[in-house]
Write an enzyme that holds these catalytic residues in place. Structure first.
Site, PDB file in Angstrom:
ATOM      1  N   ASP A 186       0.789  -1.234   0.000  1.00  0.00           N
ATOM      2  CA  ASP A 186       0.000   0.000   0.000  1.00  0.00           C
ATOM      3  C   ASP A 186       0.824   1.289   0.000  1.00  0.00           C
ATOM      4  O   ASP A 186       0.640   2.134  -0.858  1.00  0.00           O
ATOM      5  CB  ASP A 186      -0.962  -0.014   1.210  1.00  0.00           C
ATOM      6  CG  ASP A 186      -1.921   1.165   1.204  1.00  0.00           C
ATOM      7  OD1 ASP A 186      -2.529   1.411   0.159  1.00  0.00           O
ATOM      8  OD2 ASP A 186      -2.045   1.842   2.246  1.00  0.00           O
ATOM      9  N   SER A 225      -8.856  -6.234 -13.500  1.00  0.00           N
ATOM     10  CA  SER A 225      -9.085  -4.883 -13.018  1.00  0.00           C
ATOM     11  C   SER A 225     -10.538  -4.530 -13.319  1.00  0.00           C
ATOM     12  O   SER A 225     -10.917  -4.314 -14.465  1.00  0.00           O
ATOM     13  CB  SER A 225      -8.114  -3.970 -13.776  1.00  0.00           C
ATOM     14  OG  SER A 225      -8.237  -2.663 -13.354  1.00  0.00           O
ATOM     15  N   ASN A 227      -7.458  11.229  23.420  1.00  0.00           N
ATOM     16  CA  ASN A 227      -6.425  10.715  22.515  1.00  0.00           C
ATOM     17  C   ASN A 227      -5.966   9.326  22.950  1.00  0.00           C
ATOM     18  O   ASN A 227      -5.765   8.441  22.129  1.00  0.00           O
ATOM     19  CB  ASN A 227      -5.205  11.646  22.503  1.00  0.00           C
ATOM     20  CG  ASN A 227      -5.492  12.908  21.729  1.00  0.00           C
ATOM     21  OD1 ASN A 227      -6.405  12.955  20.908  1.00  0.00           O
ATOM     22  ND2 ASN A 227      -4.734  13.963  22.023  1.00  0.00           N
ATOM     23  N   LYS A 233      -9.372  13.005  14.511  1.00  0.00           N
ATOM     24  CA  LYS A 233     -10.195  14.131  14.053  1.00  0.00           C
ATOM     25  C   LYS A 233     -11.139  13.796  12.893  1.00  0.00           C
ATOM     26  O   LYS A 233     -12.339  14.086  12.984  1.00  0.00           O
ATOM     27  CB  LYS A 233      -9.306  15.339  13.719  1.00  0.00           C
ATOM     28  CG  LYS A 233     -10.108  16.618  13.587  1.00  0.00           C
ATOM     29  CD  LYS A 233      -9.240  17.860  13.484  1.00  0.00           C
ATOM     30  CE  LYS A 233      -8.563  17.950  12.149  1.00  0.00           C
ATOM     31  NZ  LYS A 233      -7.789  19.189  11.987  1.00  0.00           N
TER      32      LYS A 233
HETATM   33  C1  B12 Z   1      -4.515   6.089  -3.555  1.00  0.00           C
HETATM   34  C2  B12 Z   1      -5.312   4.878  -3.151  1.00  0.00           C
HETATM   35  C3  B12 Z   1      -6.671   5.053  -2.916  1.00  0.00           C
HETATM   36  C4  B12 Z   1      -7.408   6.311  -3.314  1.00  0.00           C
HETATM   37  C5  B12 Z   1      -7.659   6.247  -4.851  1.00  0.00           C
HETATM   38  C6  B12 Z   1      -8.203   4.887  -5.327  1.00  0.00           C
HETATM   39  C7  B12 Z   1      -8.084   4.600  -6.810  1.00  0.00           C
HETATM   40  N1  B12 Z   1      -9.035   3.869  -7.369  1.00  0.00           N
HETATM   41  O1  B12 Z   1      -7.132   5.012  -7.476  1.00  0.00           O
HETATM   42  C8  B12 Z   1      -8.686   6.217  -2.428  1.00  0.00           C
HETATM   43  C9  B12 Z   1      -8.418   6.913  -1.110  1.00  0.00           C
HETATM   44  C10 B12 Z   1      -9.948   6.803  -3.057  1.00  0.00           C
HETATM   45  C11 B12 Z   1      -8.747   4.716  -2.211  1.00  0.00           C
HETATM   46  C12 B12 Z   1      -9.907   4.036  -1.911  1.00  0.00           C
HETATM   47  C13 B12 Z   1      -9.986   2.667  -1.741  1.00  0.00           C
HETATM   48  N2  B12 Z   1      -8.945   1.813  -1.637  1.00  0.00           N
HETATM   49 CO1  B12 Z   1      -7.100   2.314  -1.989  1.00  0.00          CO
HETATM   50  N3  B12 Z   1      -5.295   2.598  -2.502  1.00  0.00           N
HETATM   51  C14 B12 Z   1      -4.686   3.634  -2.999  1.00  0.00           C
HETATM   52  C15 B12 Z   1      -3.230   3.288  -3.340  1.00  0.00           C
HETATM   53  C16 B12 Z   1      -2.315   3.841  -2.242  1.00  0.00           C
HETATM   54  C17 B12 Z   1      -2.751   3.788  -4.713  1.00  0.00           C
HETATM   55  C18 B12 Z   1      -3.766   3.546  -5.848  1.00  0.00           C
HETATM   56  C19 B12 Z   1      -3.395   4.240  -7.121  1.00  0.00           C
HETATM   57  O2  B12 Z   1      -2.241   4.464  -7.407  1.00  0.00           O
HETATM   58  N4  B12 Z   1      -4.407   4.602  -7.941  1.00  0.00           N
HETATM   59  C20 B12 Z   1      -4.200   5.212  -9.234  1.00  0.00           C
HETATM   60  C21 B12 Z   1      -4.876   4.364 -10.319  1.00  0.00           C
HETATM   61  C22 B12 Z   1      -4.843   5.150 -11.639  1.00  0.00           C
HETATM   62  O3  B12 Z   1      -4.111   3.169 -10.507  1.00  0.00           O
HETATM   63  P1  B12 Z   1      -4.409   1.746  -9.783  1.00  0.00           P
HETATM   64  O4  B12 Z   1      -5.812   1.665  -9.363  1.00  0.00           O
HETATM   65  O5  B12 Z   1      -3.342   1.507  -8.761  1.00  0.00           O
HETATM   66  O6  B12 Z   1      -4.091   0.740 -10.979  1.00  0.00           O
HETATM   67  C23 B12 Z   1      -5.060   0.389 -11.956  1.00  0.00           C
HETATM   68  C24 B12 Z   1      -5.345   1.480 -12.951  1.00  0.00           C
HETATM   69  O7  B12 Z   1      -4.155   2.172 -13.225  1.00  0.00           O
HETATM   70  C25 B12 Z   1      -5.862   0.663 -14.126  1.00  0.00           C
HETATM   71  N5  B12 Z   1      -5.482   1.197 -15.442  1.00  0.00           N
HETATM   72  C26 B12 Z   1      -4.243   1.421 -15.908  1.00  0.00           C
HETATM   73  N6  B12 Z   1      -4.313   1.888 -17.166  1.00  0.00           N
HETATM   74  C27 B12 Z   1      -5.603   1.930 -17.494  1.00  0.00           C
HETATM   75  C28 B12 Z   1      -6.210   2.299 -18.682  1.00  0.00           C
HETATM   76  C29 B12 Z   1      -7.616   2.216 -18.749  1.00  0.00           C
HETATM   77  C30 B12 Z   1      -8.280   2.629 -20.019  1.00  0.00           C
HETATM   78  C31 B12 Z   1      -8.399   1.736 -17.659  1.00  0.00           C
HETATM   79  C32 B12 Z   1      -9.883   1.605 -17.733  1.00  0.00           C
HETATM   80  C33 B12 Z   1      -7.734   1.380 -16.444  1.00  0.00           C
HETATM   81  C34 B12 Z   1      -6.361   1.473 -16.400  1.00  0.00           C
HETATM   82  O8  B12 Z   1      -5.243  -0.621 -14.022  1.00  0.00           O
HETATM   83  C35 B12 Z   1      -4.504  -0.712 -12.823  1.00  0.00           C
HETATM   84  C36 B12 Z   1      -4.673  -2.093 -12.221  1.00  0.00           C
HETATM   85  O9  B12 Z   1      -6.004  -2.347 -11.816  1.00  0.00           O
HETATM   86  C37 B12 Z   1      -3.277   1.705  -3.337  1.00  0.00           C
HETATM   87  C38 B12 Z   1      -2.007   1.026  -2.834  1.00  0.00           C
HETATM   88  C39 B12 Z   1      -0.917   1.078  -3.871  1.00  0.00           C
HETATM   89  N7  B12 Z   1       0.263   1.448  -3.468  1.00  0.00           N
HETATM   90  O10 B12 Z   1      -1.139   0.752  -5.020  1.00  0.00           O
HETATM   91  C40 B12 Z   1      -4.494   1.390  -2.423  1.00  0.00           C
HETATM   92  C41 B12 Z   1      -5.416   0.231  -2.842  1.00  0.00           C
HETATM   93  C42 B12 Z   1      -5.694   0.374  -4.315  1.00  0.00           C
HETATM   94  N8  B12 Z   1      -6.650   0.501  -2.108  1.00  0.00           N
HETATM   95  C43 B12 Z   1      -7.286  -0.562  -1.746  1.00  0.00           C
HETATM   96  C44 B12 Z   1      -8.570  -0.560  -1.134  1.00  0.00           C
HETATM   97  C45 B12 Z   1      -9.003  -1.826  -0.428  1.00  0.00           C
HETATM   98  C46 B12 Z   1      -9.385   0.593  -1.201  1.00  0.00           C
HETATM   99  C47 B12 Z   1     -10.874   0.691  -0.820  1.00  0.00           C
HETATM  100  C48 B12 Z   1     -11.715  -0.528  -1.182  1.00  0.00           C
HETATM  101  C49 B12 Z   1     -10.962   0.964   0.699  1.00  0.00           C
HETATM  102  C50 B12 Z   1     -12.385   1.225   1.184  1.00  0.00           C
HETATM  103  N9  B12 Z   1     -13.181   0.192   1.423  1.00  0.00           N
HETATM  104  O11 B12 Z   1     -12.744   2.360   1.358  1.00  0.00           O
HETATM  105  C51 B12 Z   1     -11.300   1.943  -1.632  1.00  0.00           C
HETATM  106  C52 B12 Z   1     -11.796   1.572  -3.041  1.00  0.00           C
HETATM  107  C53 B12 Z   1     -12.116   2.751  -3.920  1.00  0.00           C
HETATM  108  C54 B12 Z   1     -12.092   2.372  -5.393  1.00  0.00           C
HETATM  109  N10 B12 Z   1     -13.215   2.026  -5.980  1.00  0.00           N
HETATM  110  O12 B12 Z   1     -10.998   2.366  -5.994  1.00  0.00           O
HETATM  111  C55 B12 Z   1      -6.531  -1.837  -2.118  1.00  0.00           C
HETATM  112  C56 B12 Z   1      -7.225  -2.499  -3.320  1.00  0.00           C
HETATM  113  C57 B12 Z   1      -7.251  -4.022  -3.276  1.00  0.00           C
HETATM  114  C58 B12 Z   1      -7.931  -4.582  -4.516  1.00  0.00           C
HETATM  115  N11 B12 Z   1      -8.468  -5.778  -4.375  1.00  0.00           N
HETATM  116  O13 B12 Z   1      -7.970  -3.975  -5.563  1.00  0.00           O
HETATM  117  C59 B12 Z   1      -5.082  -1.245  -2.412  1.00  0.00           C
HETATM  118  C60 B12 Z   1      -4.313  -1.997  -3.491  1.00  0.00           C
HETATM  119  C61 B12 Z   1      -4.321  -1.315  -1.075  1.00  0.00           C
HETATM  120  C62 B12 Z   1      -3.803  -2.730  -0.774  1.00  0.00           C
HETATM  121  N12 B12 Z   1      -2.505  -2.883  -0.742  1.00  0.00           N
HETATM  122  O14 B12 Z   1      -4.537  -3.677  -0.605  1.00  0.00           O
HETATM  123  N13 B12 Z   1      -7.525   4.133  -2.375  1.00  0.00           N
END
Ligand code: B12
Ligand code: SF4
Ligand code: SF4
Length: 377
Positions: free
Chosen positions: A134, A152, A280, A298
């Site tokens: 994460d 995905s 706290n 908070k």
């Molecule tokens: C920042 C972050 C958040 C942010 C942004 C989430 C997001 N969707 O980007 C916030 C705070 C909103 C969040 C929420 C949640 N998160 Co979060 N989060 C992260 C974190 C730190 C980085 C994610 C990131 O870089 N996002 C940027 C997007 C662009 O990239 P990505 O989702 O990582 O990768 C995908 C996309 O890039 C996509 N993609 C790439 N190219 C393209 C092109 C096209 C056309 C398309 C369609 C897609 C696509 O494919 C990739 C693989 O799936 C990761 C941990 C980590 N270091 O990776 C955890 C992580 C993603 N979170 C996680 C979880 C559990 C959650 C929540 C479910 C928690 C909750 N219950 O509230 C929610 C889910 C929200 C949601 N629907 O995504 C888990 C997900 C596990 C899983 N099975 O997928 C992670 C991996 C943490 C972990 N180590 O377990 N999170």
């Protein structure tokens, strides 16, 4: 050394130490992710919680020189709470999302990765490893997708055929050239339920999230919650599970494999009113071990106030009035004033007017005025 044999040994060992799914990927640059991250950044859709350096996020060699492969791990977590207490009119309760049930998952996955590291270091002379969960630079999902852990989904989650999307992810970069696994087929098809069900429209389209609109993000911010979202967060204290709960691929998926992940119902679904005046020390003792406490008390207290407003819980008014007059934190005074306006009637108007007279903070004054307007309306 035969790396295919070693891979098999690692798979066997991973089962013994409580890793539910493991996959192997190359450490090539994540080109598509890179493009995606640039677009997300340009659109302002990033949350700010992710590593800001896109090069580091997408080029494993910058994190481990001579990186050859990445081992991705997934651990399944429960989706249903045993003996969940009911939220009653007298005692309303808030909810932590499932990813914050039981012991903080970072601790659990890091433990598994440490064991795996030791196993590999013992077997391979000169092995180099770097693990993360994460908070590391890599996208855990992009790694998991490449390693065939799951596809995905349109809700952005990595969905495994075995455990649905209720899995935590972590990975280890190594300098060992393991034979890679293949990504698995996307099963979303024409389904769009998650996108249609998101309460704030944060899923702009399948697979694309505007984090700033996502309730999971909003519950973790430290400032005032923008007005348009206050009615949407309901009783959520931390995180949001809606786009996973509605997903047909998660139907019937509820795994209780790891005892550390079992939620204590009084912590995962706590009473709201006691949260308003928790010290706290008490907060640390009660909630310090869960993932949802990383931003401190908070935001949780702010969300608890909003949840009480959501329930229109009149029994909370004395506590809220005290907070509005006495709390040292503007966010808490202001949110309490707004909540009083939502819940109260003319009989508490004087409290808001009294608070307005002595309040110095402009943002809090603004919230008190909103409260007064709601009461007058
Ligand atoms: C920042 C972050 C958040 C942010 C942004 C989430 C997001 N969707 O980007 C916030 C705070 C909103 C969040 C929420 C949640 N998160 Co979060 N989060 C992260 C974190 C730190 C980085 C994610 C990131 O870089 N996002 C940027 C997007 C662009 O990239 P990505 O989702 O990582 O990768 C995908 C996309 O890039 C996509 N993609 C790439 N190219 C393209 C092109 C096209 C056309 C398309 C369609 C897609 C696509 O494919 C990739 C693989 O799936 C990761 C941990 C980590 N270091 O990776 C955890 C992580 C993603 N979170 C996680 C979880 C559990 C959650 C929540 C479910 C928690 C909750 N219950 O509230 C929610 C889910 C929200 C949601 N629907 O995504 C888990 C997900 C596990 C899983 N099975 O997928 C992670 C991996 C943490 C972990 N180590 O377990 N999170
Ligand atoms: S976590 Fe909640 S707010 Fe965020 S995309 Fe999913 S349903 Fe929407
Ligand atoms: S709800 Fe439908 S579209 Fe969304 S992730 Fe699940 S299967 Fe895919």
């Amino acid at each position: 050394m035969d790396f295919a044999v070693l891979k098999q040994e690692i798979i066997e060992y991973s089962k013994q130490i409580g890793i539910d799914k493991i996959g192997f990927a190359s450490a090539d640059v994540f080109e598509t992710l890179k493009e995606r991250l640039i677009v997300q950044q340009q659109l302002g859709y990033q949350s700010g919680f992710e590593e800001p350096d896109i090069e580091k996020r997408t080029n494993p060699e910058l994190l481990l020189p001579k990186a050859k492969s990445i081992i991705s791990i997934a651990l399944a977590y429960p989706s249903k709470m045993k003996n969940a207490p009911r939220s009653t009119k007298k005692e309303r309760r808030g909810l932590f999302c499932r990813a914050s049930w039981g012991t903080d998952y970072h601790v659990i996955l890091k433990d598994r990765l440490k064991k795996l590291e030791r196993f590999i270091l013992e077997k391979v002379d000169g092995a180099q490893v770097k693990s993360m969960v994460d908070t590391g630079e890599l996208s855990d999902r992009a790694v998991a997708e490449r390693a065939g852990i799951g596809w995905s989904g349109k809700n952005c989650m990595i969905i495994t055929p075995e455990f649905g999307s209720y899995v935590y992810l972590g990975e280890m970069i190594t300098n060992i050239p393991f034979p890679p696994d293949s990504p698995i087929e996307d099963r979303c098809g024409s389904c769009n339920i998650c996108v249609d069900s998101c309460p704030t429209g944060a899923l702009v389209q399948g697979g694309q999230l505007d984090s700033k609109k996502c309730i999971a993000f909003l519950t973790q911010t430290k400032g005032f919650l923008p007005d348009e979202y206050r009615g949407k967060i309901g009783n959520r204290l931390y995180g949001c599970d809606t786009c996973q709960l509605v997903c047909p691929e998660n139907k019937g998926k509820d795994f209780h494999i790891h005892s550390e992940m079992e939620p204590d119902p009084e912590i995962a679904k706590p009473k709201l009113k006691p949260l308003l005046h928790i010290s706290n020390r008490e907060f640390k003792e009660k909630f310090g071990h869960i993932a949802g406490s990383w931003r401190g008390k908070k935001p949780i207290q702010r969300n608890a106030i909003i949840a009480l407003a959501h329930y229109k819980d009149r029994t909370a008014l004395p506590d809220l009035i005290k907070l509005m007059h006495e709390d040292s934190r503007p966010i808490i005074r202001g949110t309490a004033a707004w909540a009083i306006g939502r819940i109260g009637d003319q009989s508490v108007l004087f409290e808001l007017e009294k608070a307005l007279e002595k309040e110095q903070d402009e943002e809090v004054k603004n919230e008190i005025v909103k409260g007064i307007e709601m009461l007058k309306a």
